[in-house]
Write a protein that holds these residues in place. Sequence first.
Motif, mmCIF file in Angstrom:
data_model
loop_
_atom_site.group_PDB
_atom_site.id
_atom_site.type_symbol
_atom_site.label_atom_id
_atom_site.label_comp_id
_atom_site.label_asym_id
_atom_site.label_seq_id
_atom_site.Cartn_x
_atom_site.Cartn_y
_atom_site.Cartn_z
ATOM 1 N N TRP A 82 0.821 -1.215 0.000
ATOM 2 C CA TRP A 82 0.000 0.000 0.000
ATOM 3 C C TRP A 82 0.858 1.270 0.000
ATOM 4 C CZ3 TRP A 82 0.074 -3.462 4.064
ATOM 5 C CH2 TRP A 82 0.678 -3.030 5.255
ATOM 6 N N PHE A 83 2.134 1.155 0.517
ATOM 7 C CA PHE A 83 3.049 2.288 0.385
ATOM 8 C C PHE A 83 3.356 2.548 -1.101
ATOM 9 C CE2 PHE A 83 5.334 2.152 4.809
ATOM 10 C CZ PHE A 83 4.106 2.274 5.422
ATOM 11 N N ALA A 84 3.645 1.445 -1.786
ATOM 12 C CA ALA A 84 3.951 1.558 -3.217
ATOM 13 C C ALA A 84 2.749 2.091 -3.997
ATOM 14 C CB ALA A 84 4.368 0.194 -3.769
ATOM 15 N N PHE A 85 1.560 1.627 -3.611
ATOM 16 C CA PHE A 85 0.344 2.083 -4.297
ATOM 17 C C PHE A 85 0.132 3.590 -4.081
ATOM 18 C CE2 PHE A 85 -4.175 3.165 -4.144
ATOM 19 C CZ PHE A 85 -4.560 2.796 -5.418
ATOM 20 N N THR A 86 0.270 4.035 -2.805
ATOM 21 C CA THR A 86 0.085 5.459 -2.504
ATOM 22 C C THR A 86 1.110 6.307 -3.258
ATOM 23 O OG1 THR A 86 -0.698 4.880 -0.297
ATOM 24 C CG2 THR A 86 -0.014 7.161 -0.661
ATOM 25 N N ASP A 87 2.357 5.857 -3.233
ATOM 26 C CA ASP A 87 3.439 6.584 -3.912
ATOM 27 C C ASP A 87 3.142 6.728 -5.416
ATOM 28 O OD1 ASP A 87 5.762 7.569 -4.971
ATOM 29 O OD2 ASP A 87 7.091 6.262 -3.840
ATOM 30 N N SER A 88 2.842 5.594 -6.072
ATOM 31 C CA SER A 88 2.612 5.632 -7.521
ATOM 32 C C SER A 88 1.347 6.408 -7.854
ATOM 33 C CB SER A 88 2.531 4.206 -8.079
ATOM 34 O OG SER A 88 1.498 3.479 -7.436
ATOM 35 N N PHE A 89 0.280 6.241 -7.046
ATOM 36 C CA PHE A 89 -0.990 6.923 -7.331
ATOM 37 C C PHE A 89 -0.837 8.446 -7.222
ATOM 38 C CE2 PHE A 89 -5.012 8.774 -5.884
ATOM 39 C CZ PHE A 89 -5.845 8.382 -6.911
ATOM 40 N N VAL A 90 -0.209 8.874 -6.115
ATOM 41 C CA VAL A 90 -0.045 10.320 -5.897
ATOM 42 C C VAL A 90 0.805 10.941 -7.004
ATOM 43 C CG1 VAL A 90 1.055 12.045 -4.421
ATOM 44 C CG2 VAL A 90 -0.382 10.260 -3.410
ATOM 45 N N ASN A 91 1.902 10.306 -7.326
ATOM 46 C CA ASN A 91 2.827 10.915 -8.292
ATOM 47 C C ASN A 91 2.288 10.897 -9.730
ATOM 48 O OD1 ASN A 91 5.400 11.872 -6.997
ATOM 49 N ND2 ASN A 91 5.208 9.853 -6.054
ATOM 50 N N ILE A 92 1.560 9.852 -10.101
ATOM 51 C CA ILE A 92 1.045 9.828 -11.472
ATOM 52 C C ILE A 92 -0.122 10.805 -11.635
ATOM 53 C CG2 ILE A 92 -0.718 8.001 -11.323
ATOM 54 C CD1 ILE A 92 1.943 8.500 -14.083
ATOM 55 N N VAL A 93 -0.956 10.941 -10.569
ATOM 56 C CA VAL A 93 -2.039 11.926 -10.627
ATOM 57 C C VAL A 93 -1.455 13.341 -10.682
ATOM 58 C CG1 VAL A 93 -3.952 12.941 -9.341
ATOM 59 C CG2 VAL A 93 -3.748 10.458 -9.515
ATOM 60 N N LEU A 94 -0.418 13.556 -9.853
ATOM 61 C CA LEU A 94 0.225 14.875 -9.864
ATOM 62 C C LEU A 94 0.847 15.175 -11.230
ATOM 63 C CD1 LEU A 94 1.096 17.380 -8.259
ATOM 64 C CD2 LEU A 94 3.167 16.127 -7.593
ATOM 65 N N PHE A 95 1.507 14.184 -11.825
ATOM 66 C CA PHE A 95 2.109 14.379 -13.149
ATOM 67 C C PHE A 95 1.029 14.685 -14.187
ATOM 68 C CE2 PHE A 95 3.516 13.117 -17.301
ATOM 69 C CZ PHE A 95 4.811 13.599 -17.381
ATOM 70 N N GLY A 96 -0.082 13.923 -14.091
ATOM 71 C CA GLY A 96 -1.174 14.149 -15.045
ATOM 72 C C GLY A 96 -1.732 15.549 -14.945
ATOM 73 N N GLY A 97 -1.933 16.047 -13.707
ATOM 74 C CA GLY A 97 -2.471 17.395 -13.536
ATOM 75 C C GLY A 97 -1.506 18.464 -14.023
ATOM 76 N N MET A 98 -0.235 18.327 -13.647
ATOM 77 C CA MET A 98 0.761 19.308 -14.090
ATOM 78 C C MET A 98 0.980 19.226 -15.601
ATOM 79 S SD MET A 98 3.568 18.943 -11.008
ATOM 80 C CE MET A 98 4.744 19.992 -11.851
ATOM 81 N N GLY A 99 0.841 18.015 -16.149
ATOM 82 C CA GLY A 99 1.059 17.827 -17.587
ATOM 83 C C GLY A 99 0.046 18.586 -18.436
ATOM 84 N N LEU A 100 -1.141 18.837 -17.878
ATOM 85 C CA LEU A 100 -2.136 19.608 -18.650
ATOM 86 C C LEU A 100 -1.615 21.011 -18.959
ATOM 87 C CD1 LEU A 100 -5.405 18.604 -16.729
ATOM 88 C CD2 LEU A 100 -4.600 17.737 -18.929
ATOM 89 N N GLY A 101 -0.860 21.571 -17.996
ATOM 90 C CA GLY A 101 -0.332 22.922 -18.208
ATOM 91 C C GLY A 101 0.809 22.980 -19.207
ATOM 92 N N PHE A 125 9.092 17.806 -5.373
ATOM 93 C CA PHE A 125 8.823 18.441 -4.084
ATOM 94 C C PHE A 125 7.374 18.222 -3.643
ATOM 95 C CE2 PHE A 125 7.274 22.191 -1.737
ATOM 96 C CZ PHE A 125 8.052 22.084 -0.595
ATOM 97 N N VAL A 126 6.426 18.579 -4.496
ATOM 98 C CA VAL A 126 5.011 18.452 -4.127
ATOM 99 C C VAL A 126 4.645 16.987 -3.914
ATOM 100 C CG1 VAL A 126 2.634 18.896 -4.866
ATOM 101 C CG2 VAL A 126 4.421 20.577 -5.309
ATOM 102 N N GLY A 127 5.155 16.103 -4.812
ATOM 103 C CA GLY A 127 4.875 14.666 -4.663
ATOM 104 C C GLY A 127 5.389 14.130 -3.347
ATOM 105 N N GLY A 128 6.624 14.539 -2.950
ATOM 106 C CA GLY A 128 7.184 14.075 -1.683
ATOM 107 C C GLY A 128 6.359 14.527 -0.500
ATOM 108 N N VAL A 129 5.923 15.785 -0.538
ATOM 109 C CA VAL A 129 5.116 16.311 0.583
ATOM 110 C C VAL A 129 3.812 15.543 0.721
ATOM 111 C CG1 VAL A 129 3.822 18.323 1.375
ATOM 112 C CG2 VAL A 129 6.133 18.615 0.456
ATOM 113 N N ILE A 130 3.131 15.290 -0.404
ATOM 114 C CA ILE A 130 1.829 14.607 -0.344
ATOM 115 C C ILE A 130 2.001 13.155 0.103
ATOM 116 C CG2 ILE A 130 -0.168 13.865 -1.693
ATOM 117 C CD1 ILE A 130 0.234 16.317 -3.461
ATOM 118 N N VAL A 131 3.011 12.466 -0.429
ATOM 119 C CA VAL A 131 3.239 11.054 -0.036
ATOM 120 C C VAL A 131 3.538 10.960 1.450
ATOM 121 C CG1 VAL A 131 4.801 9.083 -0.305
ATOM 122 C CG2 VAL A 131 3.965 10.297 -2.324
ATOM 123 N N HIS A 132 4.308 11.872 1.964
ATOM 124 C CA HIS A 132 4.646 11.837 3.392
ATOM 125 C C HIS A 132 3.431 12.071 4.269
ATOM 126 C CE1 HIS A 132 9.207 12.735 2.656
ATOM 127 N NE2 HIS A 132 8.807 11.535 2.249
#
Length: 351
Positions: free
Chosen positions: A39-58, A93-100
């Motif tokens: 579940w650590f791996a799931f949270t890490d991958s989920f948060v970072n891919i969603v964050l990448f997807g959102g930032m990628g729109l810009g 940076f943002v991904g690390g903060v959210i995962v933590h």
Amino acid sequence: MTHPFVANRRFLVIYLSVLIVIGIGIFLVLALNNPVPWWFAFTDSFVNIVLFGGMGLGVWYMVVYTDPDEMTRLQFLGNHIAAALIFISLWLFVGGVIVHLFVQSPTYYGFYENSYPGRAWTCMLLYVLLVLFYYLIVYYRNFREKVERTAQLESMVKESELKALKSQINPHFLFNSLNSIASLTMTRPERAREMVVCLSEFMRYSLKSRNEDKVSLNQELHNIELYLKIEKVRFGSKLKYHIDVEEAAGESIVPNLILQPVFENAIKYGVYEAIEPVEIRLKAVVAAEFLVLDIENDFDPEAVPTKGEGVGLRNIGSRLRVMYGRSGLLDIEKRMNTFHVHMKIPQGEVD
């Protein structure tokens, strides 16, 4: 320029599908190659891919305002390298903060910080692929707009050319008719008056139908009847004509004023120079997808030809080519003492 994921749902579906596949891949790498709970791996991958997807729109707007055709290569690369560094730094940076916030484990904190180089290179690779994807969309849109503009321009040129050709036909006929009336006013004034009345009726019909590009063959033949009445005043019994129209051909669609120049040509080069009566014959039949028109007239091969530029028949060939987008619809043949015009009018075609 509208964002492609807003304007086209297909692009959005492709984007989300790719993100899901990449997210699953990151999860498997983290879960299978590291001693951390799944579940650590799931949270890490989920948060970072969603964050990448959102930032990628810009990133789309970065691509739109970084046109390689409007800047040097150095400027182009510099803009994208700077944008990529900002994107990757912010994502880490943002991904690390959210995962933590969701994963309370000192062991995982250490693992996360040690994996920064690998995450940065992965983000760089995904960023480059995303930029290339956006540029493909930009080039696709530009290509489609160029094709549409070309088609619109061709349509405008075609319409202008048709108007120009039609405008050459009416003055040509009017010029010849007025010359005929002028010659009759001195020798046969009563015939001149009759010819003026017929010409008035013919011009009224032409003006009424001037905005119609196409009419039925029956309408066009009615126009020809008016025209021949004018010329009969001039030539009397020397001019004869016979029109044979197959029943199915009468409702076929033809370009407006397409036949008048043919009859005008037959009179000018056949009747005018002849001593004996000359007959103009028209036959119309439907063959396959064409209306086939055959117009022929006799002429005296020994007579001195009347000077002319052949504007009428040349215009017919040009109009048919422009309207139907193909050549070979008009054939002209001179056999011994017979002049033959063979015309094919496509039916059921879009201009």
